[in-house]
Structures are given as C-alpha cells and as structure tokens.
Write an enzyme that holds these catalytic residues in place. Structure first.
Site, PDB file in Angstrom:
ATOM      1  N   LYS A  12       1.034  -1.274   0.063  1.00 35.72           N
ATOM      2  CA  LYS A  12       0.025  -0.228   0.034  1.00 35.72           C
ATOM      3  C   LYS A  12       0.816   1.066   0.086  1.00 35.72           C
ATOM      4  O   LYS A  12       2.074   0.809   0.317  1.00 35.72           O
ATOM      5  CB  LYS A  12      -0.858  -0.403   1.463  1.00 35.72           C
ATOM      6  N   TYR A  52     -12.236  -2.441  -4.267  1.00 33.27           N
ATOM      7  CA  TYR A  52     -12.919  -2.971  -2.479  1.00 33.27           C
ATOM      8  C   TYR A  52     -14.490  -2.629  -2.113  1.00 33.27           C
ATOM      9  O   TYR A  52     -15.217  -2.420  -0.710  1.00 33.27           O
ATOM     10  CB  TYR A  52     -11.746  -1.894  -1.543  1.00 33.27           C
TER      11      TYR A  52
HETATM   12  O1  CDP Z   1      -7.090  -6.388   4.628  1.00 36.71           O
HETATM   13  P1  CDP Z   1      -7.852  -6.491   5.841  1.00 36.71           P
HETATM   14  O2  CDP Z   1      -8.564  -8.508   5.215  1.00 36.71           O
HETATM   15  O3  CDP Z   1      -6.520  -7.778   6.339  1.00 36.71           O
HETATM   16  O4  CDP Z   1      -9.045  -6.521   6.197  1.00 36.71           O
HETATM   17  P2  CDP Z   1     -10.224  -6.500   6.387  1.00 36.71           P
HETATM   18  O5  CDP Z   1     -11.187  -6.291   7.080  1.00 36.71           O
HETATM   19  O6  CDP Z   1     -10.641  -6.725   4.826  1.00 36.71           O
HETATM   20  O7  CDP Z   1     -10.501  -4.564   5.462  1.00 36.71           O
HETATM   21  C1  CDP Z   1     -10.098  -3.967   4.171  1.00 36.71           C
HETATM   22  C2  CDP Z   1      -8.951  -3.224   5.006  1.00 36.71           C
HETATM   23  O8  CDP Z   1     -10.154  -1.463   5.184  1.00 36.71           O
HETATM   24  C3  CDP Z   1      -8.700  -2.981   5.958  1.00 36.71           C
HETATM   25  O9  CDP Z   1      -7.019  -3.565   5.537  1.00 36.71           O
HETATM   26  C4  CDP Z   1      -7.875  -1.681   6.424  1.00 36.71           C
HETATM   27  O10 CDP Z   1      -6.617  -0.787   5.954  1.00 36.71           O
HETATM   28  C5  CDP Z   1      -9.149  -0.760   6.074  1.00 36.71           C
HETATM   29  N1  CDP Z   1      -9.399  -0.729   7.500  1.00 36.71           N
HETATM   30  C6  CDP Z   1      -9.646   0.187   7.817  1.00 36.71           C
HETATM   31  O11 CDP Z   1      -9.053   1.078   8.460  1.00 36.71           O
HETATM   32  N2  CDP Z   1     -10.814   0.529   9.490  1.00 36.71           N
HETATM   33  C7  CDP Z   1     -11.577  -0.356   9.713  1.00 36.71           C
HETATM   34  N3  CDP Z   1     -12.223  -0.357  10.468  1.00 36.71           N
HETATM   35  C8  CDP Z   1     -11.181  -1.529   9.173  1.00 36.71           C
HETATM   36  C9  CDP Z   1     -10.865  -2.160   8.217  1.00 36.71           C
END
Ligand code: CDP
Ligand code: MG
Length: 136
Positions: A12, A52
C-alpha cells in the site's frame, strides 16, 4: 497433499512511500512465496472503489478507497504452497497493534488504515483480485 496456490498482494502507499518494497518482497521470498508478477501502479479512486466494493457498506469504505488511490502501490501475484493463508499469516492482523511479532504489519504498519499490505482472504477472492489487476 500439496496445494500450490496463487494469491494477490498489494504493498500500500504508506509502505511504497517509505521504500519498504524490497523488505516486504524479501519476507515473501524467504517464506517460500514466489513473486510471479509485480508492477508498480497508481490507481484512480474509481478503480480502488471497484477493487474494494466488498466493503462498500462499511463506514471506512470512502477513506479506504481514497487512501489506496493516494499514491503508488505495488501489486503482485504470489505463488506457493497454501499461498493464500501463508500470505495472511505473514501479513498479520488488520490492526498493526494486534499483529504478531515479525509479521509485516507489526514490523511496518502505522495504523489500521495505513497497514502496509493487502492480501486476498480466500482462493476464490484471490482469483478475482488477480484477474482485476493482471488479466486485462
Ligand atoms: O486487509 P484485511 O483483509 O486484513 O482487512 P479487511 O477487514 O478486509 O479491511 C480492508 C482494509 O480496510 C484494511 O486492511 C484496512 O486498511 C481498512 N480498515 C480500516 O481502515 N478500518 C477498519 N476498521 C477496518 C479496516
Ligand atoms: Mg480483506
């Protein structure tokens, strides 16, 4: 039974900006994930929103898409034994504060939003995400 898989990884903007690309790639290759493809790109907010879209109902969706399109990223196809789960283990928990020692997010993540890497969460999503970035 051996299962060679492919998964999508994204370095990222926060990590590209801090010149962490080679460090992160080393973690993959030292843990038996081959980097089959790699390209540095800068996507638009519309492309990030499409990528996303699974998160479109979440409160963080708009900021997440703005962030992923805020600067250059490196997208990679990783290949190896159980590549999806291997990559997820190497990444660590979504929030760097909760990530285990020596995971990428523990080593380099700044915050839950600036957490340095993305990785596909299933074989099915890995196929879709690889298609999104590499099969145009
Ligand atoms: O990336 P990962 O699969 O671990 O997490 P996700 O639940 O699929 O969420 C995608 C991305 O959203 C995360 O990597 C974070 O960068 C962001 N996110 C965030 O900004 N705030 C949250 N409460 C949860 C996720
Ligand atoms: Mg995810």
């Amino acid at each position: 039974m051996s299962s060679i898989e492919q998964t999508l990884s994204i370095i990222k903007p926060d990590a590209v900006e801090r010149s962490l690309v080679d460090n992160i790639k080393d973690i993959f290759t030292k843990n038996n994930l081959k980097i089959k493809e790699s390209k540095k790109i800068h996507i638009s907010k519309d492309e990030a929103s499409e990528f996303y879209k699974v998160h479109q109902s979440k409160p963080f969706y708009n900021d997440l898409c703005a962030y992923l399109s805020s600067g250059p990223i490196v997208v990679m196809i990783l290949e190896g034994e159980s590549a999806v789960i291997t990559n997820r283990k190497l990444m660590g928990a979504t929030n760097p504060k909760d990530a285990e020692e020596n995971t990428i997010r523990k080593l380099y993540g700044i915050s839950i939003d600036k957490n340095s890497v993305h990785g596909s969460d299933s074989i099915e999503n890995a196929k879709k995400e690889i298609e999104f970035f590499f099969k145009n």
